[in-house]
Design an enzyme around this catalytic site. Structure first.
Site, PDB file in Angstrom:
ATOM      1  N   LYS A 149      -3.873 -10.870  32.346  1.00 54.34           N
ATOM      2  CA  LYS A 149      -2.714 -11.481  33.001  1.00 54.34           C
ATOM      3  C   LYS A 149      -2.994 -12.947  33.325  1.00 54.34           C
ATOM      4  O   LYS A 149      -2.119 -13.806  33.187  1.00 54.34           O
ATOM      5  CB  LYS A 149      -2.376 -10.719  34.284  1.00 54.34           C
ATOM      6  CG  LYS A 149      -1.196 -11.318  35.048  1.00 54.34           C
ATOM      7  CD  LYS A 149      -0.750 -10.442  36.194  1.00 54.34           C
ATOM      8  CE  LYS A 149       0.457 -11.058  36.901  1.00 54.34           C
ATOM      9  NZ  LYS A 149       1.023 -10.160  37.937  1.00 54.34           N
ATOM     10  N   TYR A 227       0.463  -6.645   1.016  1.00 53.55           N
ATOM     11  CA  TYR A 227       1.878  -6.353   1.179  1.00 53.55           C
ATOM     12  C   TYR A 227       2.063  -4.851   1.373  1.00 53.55           C
ATOM     13  O   TYR A 227       1.105  -4.087   1.311  1.00 53.55           O
ATOM     14  CB  TYR A 227       2.711  -6.866  -0.005  1.00 53.55           C
ATOM     15  CG  TYR A 227       2.291  -6.348  -1.375  1.00 53.55           C
ATOM     16  CD1 TYR A 227       2.739  -5.121  -1.845  1.00 53.55           C
ATOM     17  CD2 TYR A 227       1.467  -7.108  -2.202  1.00 53.55           C
ATOM     18  CE1 TYR A 227       2.376  -4.646  -3.102  1.00 53.55           C
ATOM     19  CE2 TYR A 227       1.095  -6.646  -3.457  1.00 53.55           C
ATOM     20  CZ  TYR A 227       1.549  -5.413  -3.900  1.00 53.55           C
ATOM     21  OH  TYR A 227       1.185  -4.958  -5.132  1.00 53.55           O
ATOM     22  N   HIS A 289       2.405   8.244  -7.109  1.00 56.75           N
ATOM     23  CA  HIS A 289       3.591   8.033  -6.279  1.00 56.75           C
ATOM     24  C   HIS A 289       3.821   9.180  -5.306  1.00 56.75           C
ATOM     25  O   HIS A 289       4.922   9.711  -5.187  1.00 56.75           O
ATOM     26  CB  HIS A 289       4.821   7.776  -7.149  1.00 56.75           C
ATOM     27  CG  HIS A 289       4.713   6.537  -7.972  1.00 56.75           C
ATOM     28  ND1 HIS A 289       5.586   6.231  -8.976  1.00 56.75           N
ATOM     29  CD2 HIS A 289       3.815   5.512  -7.943  1.00 56.75           C
ATOM     30  CE1 HIS A 289       5.234   5.083  -9.539  1.00 56.75           C
ATOM     31  NE2 HIS A 289       4.156   4.644  -8.920  1.00 56.75           N
TER      32      HIS A 289
END
Length: 537
Positions: A149, A227, A289
């Site tokens: 903080k 990605y 896949h």
């Protein structure tokens, strides 16, 4: 809601004068303490951390000398004191805070390095309820949050990497920058959040509260990926605290970093190959896949791999290969004959590693052991504004579970083929149809909007595979056909019969069951109901 005080802006650079260190894992402690001392920074510490620093001949002050109170209650109370938290929370350039520091003789603390009690490790090691509770850190998270903080002045480190960054900054400029302190604070809040999530989830488990009102998930980033599913999407890979062998805990021996799709496909491959007991037979799964394109067993891995590849060599190109036994040289030499993205196995011998070394882009992962397909746990899926949580699918069908619903009884061989096919179908995206014979898949149809089309695609795959092997008869001839959910109409079953299947395994439970049973009887098929659906979206 507290209003934000009208504090003056903090300086960018802070020259540290005091550091507080409290560690469970002492790795790197002495080197860091030496560097701090060399920079003229006073060190405060507690318990075993202080003792280790002092034993190394480095000047260190016990926190109790600062607070005026000794550690008490078995060490539960030692840093929960205004002279500690005031030293952390004081906004140095705020006049009121400066007066309070002077009035109460509080010296600011500029660097904090805390790694928290090892709660997660205690639980993972099978510690008792009492041991786990005792390893719930209280003072540590409080100091971390106070420091984070007040990041305009305090550098908070929750791991050695953070401490190394602080020491590098001090060595370079003699100070820490605001940007560094902000970065450290963000990581600190994430650490306490993940820690609290681990405690919360463990406590819910102890109470058998499977789905508590508030559910928290913590993770540690393993990798930032180039990605996601597509090049325009960003992605990262995180490890949770789940103690389950798999891609998140595997050791990568060679190859490029795993991509987002590699991770998803490798997970699918490991979970399926684990269904086959390595003490009973070698098994190979080839995934493309997120769906298996070839699954087979054999007396050895080489045989299992060859048989799995024969199921669909076109789809196997660029796929993921998972094995349930220690990978050997002969199997490795066969695998590298075609382009493969990832190979994962519980172990690998040195000769196989040497074979893969020539294929530098191929990722080789070692899991140490296989996940237990019958163990519990939860799986998660995000949706807009929320997430879905369900228990892991641990269904396993045996011959004793089967209910024969046709006039013709299945043969023992057909029962084996049906069970194999149904096991594979559990790991195929719905609607799923799997033809299998003699311990290997013959054709797989996945992810179609209706079951009939899945049966047609699986039939096509079986025919193409046979042609590739120079056979005149489809691999599906004489096979068992598995449907992971019920046939609502006879059309899917009739496609399976046309493909050459002689036995059908499906959950049953459709209002159209009788019509499907009648069609099976008319075609001379044997059909069994499992009573269990293994649908997978």
């Amino acid at each position: 809601m507290p209003a934000a005080p009208d504090f003056p802006p903090a300086a960018d650079l802070v020259t540290p004068k005091r550091a507080l260190i409290s560690l469970s894992d002492k790795a790197g402690l002495i080197e860091a303490a030496q560097a701090l001392a060399a920079a003229g920074i006073e060190i405060l510490s507690t318990g075993g951390t202080k003792a280790a620093i002092a034993q190394a001949g480095i000047a260190v002050k016990d926190v109790s000398e600062v607070t005026g109170f000794p550690e008490m209650m078995d060490g539960r109370v030692k840093t929960l004191h205004p002279k500690v938290h005031g030293a952390l929370l004081a906004y140095r350039d705020a006049p009121e805070h400066a007066r309070a520091l002077a009035e109460h003789d509080i010296q600011p603390i500029d660097i904090v390095w805390i790694d928290l009690y090892p709660f997660e490790k205690t639980v993972a090691a099978g510690g008792t309820f009492e041991a786990a509770i005792e390893n719930v850190d209280i003072g540590g998270p409080a100091m971390i949050r106070s420091s984070a903080k007040n990041h305009p002045y305090v550098s908070i480190c929750v791991d050695k990497a953070g401490m190394d960054e602080v020491l590098a900054a001090i060595q370079e400029t003699g100070a820490t920058s605001l940007s560094l302190r902000k970065s450290l604070a963000a990581r600190a809040f994430a650490r306490t959040a993940a820690y609290d999530a681990a405690v919360s989830n463990w406590f819910s488990t102890q109470l058998a509260d499977t789905y508590p009102v508030r559910k928290t998930i913590g993770g540690e980033r393993l990798q930032t990926m180039r990605y996601g599913e597509n090049p325009h999407q960003t992605a990262a890979f995180y490890k949770t605290g789940e103690d389950r062998p798999g891609v998140a805990t595997a050791r990568q021996l060679q190859g490029k970093e795993l991509s987002y799709n590699n991770v998803a496909d490798t997970d699918a491959a490991i979970e399926l190959v684990a269904e086959f007991d390595p003490s009973q037979s070698a098994a190979c799964v080839i995934v493309k896949h997120a769906n298996p394109c070839g699954v087979a067993t054999g007396n050895d891995l080489l045989t299992a791999y060859k048989r799995a590849l024969e199921c669909d060599p076109v789809s196997a190109f660029g796929g993921i290969v998972a094995l349930n036994r220690k990978l050997d040289k002969a199997t490795a030499e066969k695998i590298v004959e075609i382009f493969t993205e990832v190979v994962v196995a519980p172990d690998v011998d040195e000769d196989a590693i040497a074979v893969f070394a020539a294929k530098k882009n191929l990722r080789l992962l070692i899991t140490g052991k296989l996940p237990d397909p019958l163990s519990g746990g939860q799986v998660f899926r995000s949706v807009a504004g929320g997430m879905l949580i369900q228990s892991r699918d641990t269904a396993r069908i045996t011959a004793a579970d089967l209910k024969v619903v046709t006039r013709r009884q299945p043969t023992p061989t057909e029962i084996q083929d049906m069970l194999f096919a149904f096991t594979v179908a559990k790991h195929v995206k719905s609607n799923a149809i799997v033809y299998a014979k003699d311990g290997r898949t013959a054709g797989i149809g996945a992810g179609q909007m209706n079951r009939r089309d899945s049966a047609r695609i699986a039939r096509l795959r079986a025919q193409e595979a046979a042609e590739g092997l120079g056979l005149t008869e489809s691999l599906a001839q004489g096979s068992a056909c598995a449907s992971e959910a019920f046939f609502p109409f006879p059309d899917g079953l009739l496609e399976a019969a046309a493909a050459g299947a002689t036995a059908i395994i499906q959950p049953g439970g459709s209002i159209g069951d009788q019509a499907v049973i009648d069609a099976a009887d008319a075609a001379g098929l044997a059909m069994v109901f499992t009573g269990v659906r293994v649908f997978r979206h």
